[in-house]
Design an enzyme around this catalytic site. Sequence first.
Site, PDB file in Angstrom:
ATOM      1  N   HIS A  82      40.841  28.094  29.971  1.00 13.30           N
ATOM      2  CA  HIS A  82      40.798  28.813  31.240  1.00 13.30           C
ATOM      3  C   HIS A  82      39.357  29.115  31.652  1.00 13.30           C
ATOM      4  O   HIS A  82      38.465  29.249  30.800  1.00 13.30           O
ATOM      5  CB  HIS A  82      41.617  30.099  31.139  1.00 13.30           C
ATOM      6  CG  HIS A  82      43.092  29.836  31.068  1.00 13.30           C
ATOM      7  ND1 HIS A  82      44.039  30.827  31.178  1.00 13.30           N
ATOM      8  CD2 HIS A  82      43.770  28.666  30.906  1.00 13.30           C
ATOM      9  CE1 HIS A  82      45.258  30.275  31.095  1.00 13.30           C
ATOM     10  NE2 HIS A  82      45.111  28.975  30.924  1.00 13.30           N
ATOM     11  N   GLU A  84      37.891  31.742  32.726  1.00 10.44           N
ATOM     12  CA  GLU A  84      37.317  33.000  32.219  1.00 10.44           C
ATOM     13  C   GLU A  84      36.841  32.831  30.784  1.00 10.44           C
ATOM     14  O   GLU A  84      35.757  33.289  30.406  1.00 10.44           O
ATOM     15  CB  GLU A  84      38.376  34.121  32.232  1.00 10.44           C
ATOM     16  CG  GLU A  84      39.039  34.354  33.562  1.00 10.44           C
ATOM     17  CD  GLU A  84      40.313  33.529  33.759  1.00 10.44           C
ATOM     18  OE1 GLU A  84      40.287  32.306  33.533  1.00 10.44           O
ATOM     19  OE2 GLU A  84      41.328  34.114  34.150  1.00 10.44           O
ATOM     20  N   CYS A 108      44.972  35.724  32.862  1.00  5.14           N
ATOM     21  CA  CYS A 108      46.210  35.785  32.076  1.00  5.14           C
ATOM     22  C   CYS A 108      46.007  36.681  30.852  1.00  5.14           C
ATOM     23  O   CYS A 108      44.908  37.180  30.601  1.00  5.14           O
ATOM     24  CB  CYS A 108      46.618  34.376  31.645  1.00  5.14           C
ATOM     25  SG  CYS A 108      45.572  33.715  30.333  1.00  5.14           S
ATOM     26  N   CYS A 111      43.263  35.437  28.383  1.00  2.00           N
ATOM     27  CA  CYS A 111      41.913  35.721  28.878  1.00  2.00           C
ATOM     28  C   CYS A 111      41.627  37.213  28.823  1.00  2.00           C
ATOM     29  O   CYS A 111      40.492  37.619  28.544  1.00  2.00           O
ATOM     30  CB  CYS A 111      41.728  35.179  30.288  1.00  2.00           C
ATOM     31  SG  CYS A 111      41.671  33.372  30.284  1.00  2.00           S
TER      32      CYS A 111
HETATM   33  O1  LIG Z   1      43.779  32.995  34.385  1.00  2.00           O
HETATM   34  C1  LIG Z   1      43.860  31.764  34.484  1.00  2.00           C
HETATM   35  N1  LIG Z   1      42.731  30.997  34.423  1.00  2.00           N
HETATM   36  C2  LIG Z   1      42.758  29.637  34.483  1.00  2.00           C
HETATM   37  O2  LIG Z   1      41.728  28.976  34.410  1.00  2.00           O
HETATM   38  N2  LIG Z   1      43.999  29.027  34.608  1.00  2.00           N
HETATM   39  C3  LIG Z   1      44.073  27.567  34.691  1.00  2.00           C
HETATM   40  C4  LIG Z   1      44.817  26.898  33.576  1.00  2.00           C
HETATM   41  C5  LIG Z   1      45.439  25.712  34.246  1.00  2.00           C
HETATM   42  O3  LIG Z   1      44.499  24.617  34.251  1.00  2.00           O
HETATM   43  C6  LIG Z   1      45.682  26.197  35.679  1.00  2.00           C
HETATM   44  C7  LIG Z   1      47.067  26.757  35.914  1.00  2.00           C
HETATM   45  O4  LIG Z   1      47.897  25.697  36.217  1.00  2.00           O
HETATM   46  P1  LIG Z   1      49.266  25.823  37.042  1.00  2.00           P
HETATM   47  O5  LIG Z   1      48.994  26.792  38.194  1.00  2.00           O
HETATM   48  O6  LIG Z   1      49.519  24.427  37.492  1.00  2.00           O
HETATM   49  O7  LIG Z   1      50.287  26.354  36.070  1.00  2.00           O
HETATM   50  O8  LIG Z   1      44.755  27.249  35.880  1.00  2.00           O
HETATM   51  C8  LIG Z   1      45.144  29.737  34.684  1.00  2.00           C
HETATM   52  C9  LIG Z   1      45.124  31.093  34.629  1.00  2.00           C
HETATM   53  C10 LIG Z   1      46.422  31.829  34.690  1.00  2.00           C
HETATM   54  O9  LIG Z   1      46.365  33.039  35.273  1.00  2.00           O
HETATM   55 ZN   LIG Z   2      43.674  32.786  31.131  1.00  2.00          ZN
END
Ligand SMILES: O=c1[nH]c(=O)n([C@H]2C[C@H](O)[C@@H](COP(=O)(O)O)O2)cc1CO
Ligand SMILES: [Zn+2]
Length: 164
Positions: A82, A84, A108, A111
Amino acid sequence: MAGKREDYITWDEYFMGVAALSARRSKDPSTQVGACIVSQDNKILSMGYNGFPMGCSDDEFPWDKEDEQADPYNAKYFYSTHSELNAILNYRGGSLEGSKLYVTLFPCNECAKAIIQAGIKTIVYGSDKYDGTPAVNASKRMLNAAGVRYYQYQPTGRKIEIEV
Ligand SMILES: O=c1[nH]c(=O)n([C@H]2C[C@H](O)[C@@H](COP(=O)(O)O)O2)cc1CO
Ligand SMILES: [Zn+2]
């Protein structure tokens, strides 16, 4: 004597803008997330976006949410780091204690753990599109318990065009 320019961007526009620009590096076809970590005196310490770890090729690992067999090995979730967490891990300068995180999507639960343990004290987030999901509920529960302040960025509506 000429006065100063008055239409300069605010700190929040600047750092959210950097987070949004970082997100443009993401290869995720569905959700691109960008993050920017800033010191208490408004200096950028680190940036990140969602992507696979070093050595894990964007062309060999899957970017799908789910394949036809619902095989988790063929979906991105096991592999994508992610934004973060990438921003936290990209920082090699020492402590992030007391810093502020600008991120285009609410963090999430995984994170949130890293944010809390890194000593980040404030989160400014853009979208909250996963609000109400277990991951975001658990995240907010931990952030509240740990005293991490968070608030949603209020877009100013200013269009910032950059020609590169
Ligand atoms: O906090 C976050 N930070 C973050 O970088 N992500 C990324 C992980 C995935 O590559 C994408 C989420 O994919 P999707 O929305 O298709 O489920 O975003 C997802 C979250 C979820 O909140
Ligand atoms: Zn996350």
